[in-house]
Design a protein around this motif. Structure first.
Motif, PDB file in Angstrom:
ATOM      1  N   THR A   4       0.853  -1.185   0.000  1.00  0.00           N
ATOM      2  CA  THR A   4       0.000   0.000   0.000  1.00  0.00           C
ATOM      3  C   THR A   4       0.888   1.233   0.000  1.00  0.00           C
ATOM      4  N   ILE A   5       0.623   2.161  -0.917  1.00  0.00           N
ATOM      5  CA  ILE A   5       1.385   3.397  -0.989  1.00  0.00           C
ATOM      6  C   ILE A   5       0.780   4.374   0.021  1.00  0.00           C
ATOM      7  N   LEU A   6       1.576   4.765   1.023  1.00  0.00           N
ATOM      8  CA  LEU A   6       1.088   5.629   2.099  1.00  0.00           C
ATOM      9  C   LEU A   6       1.250   7.113   1.789  1.00  0.00           C
ATOM     10  N   THR A   7       2.338   7.487   1.106  1.00  0.00           N
ATOM     11  CA  THR A   7       2.578   8.887   0.762  1.00  0.00           C
ATOM     12  C   THR A   7       3.185   8.960  -0.636  1.00  0.00           C
ATOM     13  N   GLY A   8       3.140  10.153  -1.214  1.00  0.00           N
ATOM     14  CA  GLY A   8       3.721  10.358  -2.543  1.00  0.00           C
ATOM     15  C   GLY A   8       2.633  10.501  -3.583  1.00  0.00           C
ATOM     16  N   PRO A   9       3.044  10.654  -4.846  1.00  0.00           N
ATOM     17  CA  PRO A   9       2.095  10.907  -5.925  1.00  0.00           C
ATOM     18  C   PRO A   9       1.112   9.763  -6.182  1.00  0.00           C
ATOM     19  N   GLU A  11      -0.279   7.924  -3.684  1.00  0.00           N
ATOM     20  CA  GLU A  11      -0.860   7.660  -2.368  1.00  0.00           C
ATOM     21  C   GLU A  11      -2.202   6.934  -2.462  1.00  0.00           C
ATOM     22  N   SER A  12      -2.404   5.987  -1.572  1.00  0.00           N
ATOM     23  CA  SER A  12      -3.589   5.138  -1.402  1.00  0.00           C
ATOM     24  C   SER A  12      -3.787   4.070  -2.472  1.00  0.00           C
ATOM     25  N   GLN A  13      -2.848   3.897  -3.372  1.00  0.00           N
ATOM     26  CA  GLN A  13      -2.937   2.776  -4.299  1.00  0.00           C
ATOM     27  C   GLN A  13      -2.428   1.521  -3.602  1.00  0.00           C
ATOM     28  N   THR A  14      -3.032   0.385  -3.937  1.00  0.00           N
ATOM     29  CA  THR A  14      -2.642  -0.902  -3.360  1.00  0.00           C
ATOM     30  C   THR A  14      -2.309  -1.863  -4.489  1.00  0.00           C
ATOM     31  N   TYR A  15      -1.261  -2.650  -4.277  1.00  0.00           N
ATOM     32  CA  TYR A  15      -0.802  -3.618  -5.274  1.00  0.00           C
ATOM     33  C   TYR A  15      -0.693  -4.984  -4.608  1.00  0.00           C
ATOM     34  N   LYS A  16      -1.120  -6.012  -5.324  1.00  0.00           N
ATOM     35  CA  LYS A  16      -0.932  -7.388  -4.865  1.00  0.00           C
ATOM     36  C   LYS A  16       0.150  -7.994  -5.754  1.00  0.00           C
ATOM     37  N   LEU A  17       1.264  -8.332  -5.136  1.00  0.00           N
ATOM     38  CA  LEU A  17       2.389  -8.889  -5.886  1.00  0.00           C
ATOM     39  C   LEU A  17       2.519 -10.384  -5.608  1.00  0.00           C
ATOM     40  N   GLN A  18       2.887 -11.127  -6.645  1.00  0.00           N
ATOM     41  CA  GLN A  18       3.119 -12.557  -6.500  1.00  0.00           C
ATOM     42  C   GLN A  18       4.457 -12.916  -7.134  1.00  0.00           C
ATOM     43  N   PRO A  19       5.551 -12.589  -6.438  1.00  0.00           N
ATOM     44  CA  PRO A  19       6.847 -12.956  -7.012  1.00  0.00           C
ATOM     45  C   PRO A  19       6.968 -14.470  -7.122  1.00  0.00           C
ATOM     46  N   LYS A  20       7.636 -14.905  -8.175  1.00  0.00           N
ATOM     47  CA  LYS A  20       7.888 -16.327  -8.369  1.00  0.00           C
ATOM     48  C   LYS A  20       9.377 -16.576  -8.150  1.00  0.00           C
ATOM     49  N   HIS A  21       9.711 -17.831  -7.946  1.00  0.00           N
ATOM     50  CA  HIS A  21      11.109 -18.161  -7.665  1.00  0.00           C
ATOM     51  C   HIS A  21      12.030 -17.770  -8.819  1.00  0.00           C
TER      52      HIS A  21
END
Length: 123
Positions: A4-9, A11-21
């Motif tokens: 979740t982006i708390l501050t900056g341009p 702000e309030s955007q949320t990302y779900k990341l699924q890194p793979k090996h």
């Protein structure tokens, strides 16, 4: 990982990341496919490098030292963040991260890249 982006341009955007090996998730100012599909594009934050950092995952075997248990340990996923040599760096708390040295991500960790503060959560 939920970012979740708390501050900056961004702000309030949320990302779900699924890194793979075999494929980490990238964060940076780029609008390339790797950032838009399975990463974070902070295109409006001019303090973020084109490719700023990466989120990766690694499996680690857990050793069960309790001989009375038959669980035999198991495998646990650990998540990491690496600043890939960005111009303005990344910080966790007040500590500036060394370039190209990965750090283990902890639940609720606050990470700063450019002018953006990120909250990292599992799930």
């Amino acid at each position: 990982l939920t970012i979740t982006i708390l501050t900056g341009p961004h702000e309030s955007q949320t990302y779900k990341l699924q890194p793979k090996h075999t494929q980490p998730c990238l964060i940076g100012r780029s609008k390339g496919k790797k950032f838009l599909r399975n990463g974070i594009s902070l295109s409006k934050d001019q303090e973020v490098s084109t490719t700023h950092g990466k989120f990766s995952i690694e499996q680690q075997e857990q050793v069960d030292n309790d001989s009375s248990s038959n669980s035999g340990g198991g495998v646990q996923n650990k998540f990491y963040y690496t600043d890939v040599g960005s111009t303005n760096g990344s910080t966790v708390g007040e500590a500036r991260l060394e370039p190209n040295v990965r750090i283990e991500i902890e639940e609720g960790m606050d990470l700063r890249v450019g002018n953006s503060a990120l909250k990292i959560e599992f799930g």
